[in-house]
Enzyme design. Structure first.
Site, PDB file in Angstrom:
ATOM      1  N   GLY A 149      97.435  28.176 118.017  1.00 26.32           N
ATOM      2  CA  GLY A 149      98.515  27.196 117.569  1.00 26.32           C
ATOM      3  C   GLY A 149      99.629  27.872 117.506  1.00 26.32           C
ATOM      4  CB  CYS A 150     103.108  27.949 119.391  1.00 26.59           C
ATOM      5  SG  CYS A 150     103.046  25.778 119.114  1.00 26.59           S
TER       6      CYS A 150
END
Ligand SMILES: NC(=O)c1ccc[n+]([C@@H]2O[C@H](COP(=O)([O-])OP(=O)(O)OC[C@H]3O[C@@H](n4cnc5c(N)ncnc54)[C@H](OP(=O)(O)O)[C@@H]3O)[C@@H](O)[C@H]2O)c1
Length: 341
Positions: A149-150
């Site tokens: 995920g970012c």
């Protein structure tokens, strides 16, 4: 040339994948799919591709994916990927999945944070968490990559060297994170309407965001004892970029900023996409937007109990598509920076 496909090609992440892969000298894009009403040339969807790249984007078709591609990027919402990936894994295909469906090793935690039942828990074990700075060797051989995920990409890279140094307390890590609204995807949603986001700034999902267990999972592998993290995401009224300010409580007050910079430079000395700032300098979004870099800067002084780490990435690149291509480069033995610099 490696033949690659993108499923979810019309989304923000899919679009960035197309842009990067068109510049890549070792791959051809041979397949595009999305949840689309009728087969449509990609140049009709993204006008700037007209006359430059022609390929029809259509509804996903397993036979075509398998016959036309060697590697598939799945840029789909979570749960959609969960259904689509397992049958494909029986073929020769290798997959980089950009959703959250295969990131969390503890399926119960996934179900609690994503509020859905996991349909293929047995596949989770097979997936390699695709953070090259941590798992490069495993990525080389992987059939299924769970692309991080970012927010976790930046948080893990910003915290890990200090965590493994033993210089900080495990029970008081504070991550103050801010993201542009492309982080929520291209789908229509009240919270990402211009009139809702513009001229506003707000915290959301304080300490209950679904990226929190991902950060804890990965950092916990490197320490004994329980990690306690406070994670406060905020929504910025800008299109893209993530900036995190992280507060880490020191065990010994004598640590200086120069010691931390030295530690990070040593830890990441071979990493092509990590830039460590000199003392007194801190990352800003405009220096990482449209790049695959992760920039990190530090501050502490002998009177302060805390180390402050400031990090920045582009959520759509190092936080998603750029990292996915970096993983592909590692999987196929290409130069790791190909298509990304
Ligand atoms: N945005 C970010 O910063 C970011 C960062 C890291 C990871 N991710 C993850 O990457 C994935 C994609 O994110 P995104 O921001 O690109 O989302 P998005 O803009 O909403 O795009 C989703 C894509 O999936 C397609 N799709 C949805 N349901 C489908 C189905 N049943 N069959 C086929 N295609 C389907 C959509 O097609 P239509 O447009 O035609 O509906 C669209 O192409 C998500 O899992 C997200 O969590 C996003």
């Amino acid at each position: 040339m490696l033949e690659v496909g993108i499923v979810g090609a019309t989304g923000y992440v899919g679009e960035e994948l197309i842009k990067i892969l068109l510049k890549h000298r070792r791959v051809n894009i041979t397949y595009l799919a999305a949840n689309i009403d009728r087969p449509t040339d990609i140049g009709e969807i993204f006008g700037y591709l007209k006359g430059r790249f022609e390929l029809t984007c259509e509804l996903p078709d397993y036979k075509k994916m398998i016959s036309r591609c060697q590697l598939l990027f799945m840029a789909l919402p979570h749960t959609v990927s969960m259904e689509m990936v397992p049958p494909l894994l029986k073929s020769q295909l290798r997959i980089v999945d950009l959703s959250a469906d295969y990131r969390l090793k503890d399926v119960k935690t996934y179900e609690r944070f994503y509020k859905v039942k996991h349909k293929n828990p047995h596949i989770v074990k097979e997936a390699v968490y695709g953070l090259p700075e941590l798992y490069r060797q495993k990525i080389k051989e992987a059939k299924l990559i769970a692309n991080p995920g970012c927010y976790p990409t930046l948080a893990i890279l910003a915290i890990l060297p200090l965590l493994t140094s033993g210089w900080i307390e495990l029970d008081s890590i504070i991550i103050d994170a801010k993201s542009g609204f492309s982080g929520a995807g291209r789908k229509v949603n009240l919270d990402s309407l211009f009139s809702e986001v513009n001229e506003n700034f707000k915290a959301y999902k304080v300490n209950i965001h679904q990226h929190m267990p991902e950060i804890i999972q990965e950092l916990s592998r490197f320490v004994r004892g329980e990690l306690q993290i406070n994670f406060v995401p905020h929504l910025l009224p800008i299109n893209r970029g993530i900036l995190e300010t992280i507060y880490l409580k020191k065990k010994k007050w004598a640590i200086k900023t120069a010691d931390i910079i030295h530690l990070y430079k040593r830890f990441y000395k071979k990493e092509p996409f990590i830039r460590i700032y000199e003392e007194g300098n801190f990352p800003q979004l405009k220096d990482v937007i449209n790049t695959n870099f992760c920039d990190l800067g530090f501050y502490t002084d002998q009177k302060s109990k805390f180390i402050i780490t400031v990090g920045a990435i582009d959520n759509l690149l190092k936080g998603a598509s750029g990292q996915a291509v970096q993983n592909m480069n590692i999987m196929y033995g290409f130069n790791e920076t190909e298509g990304l610099l």
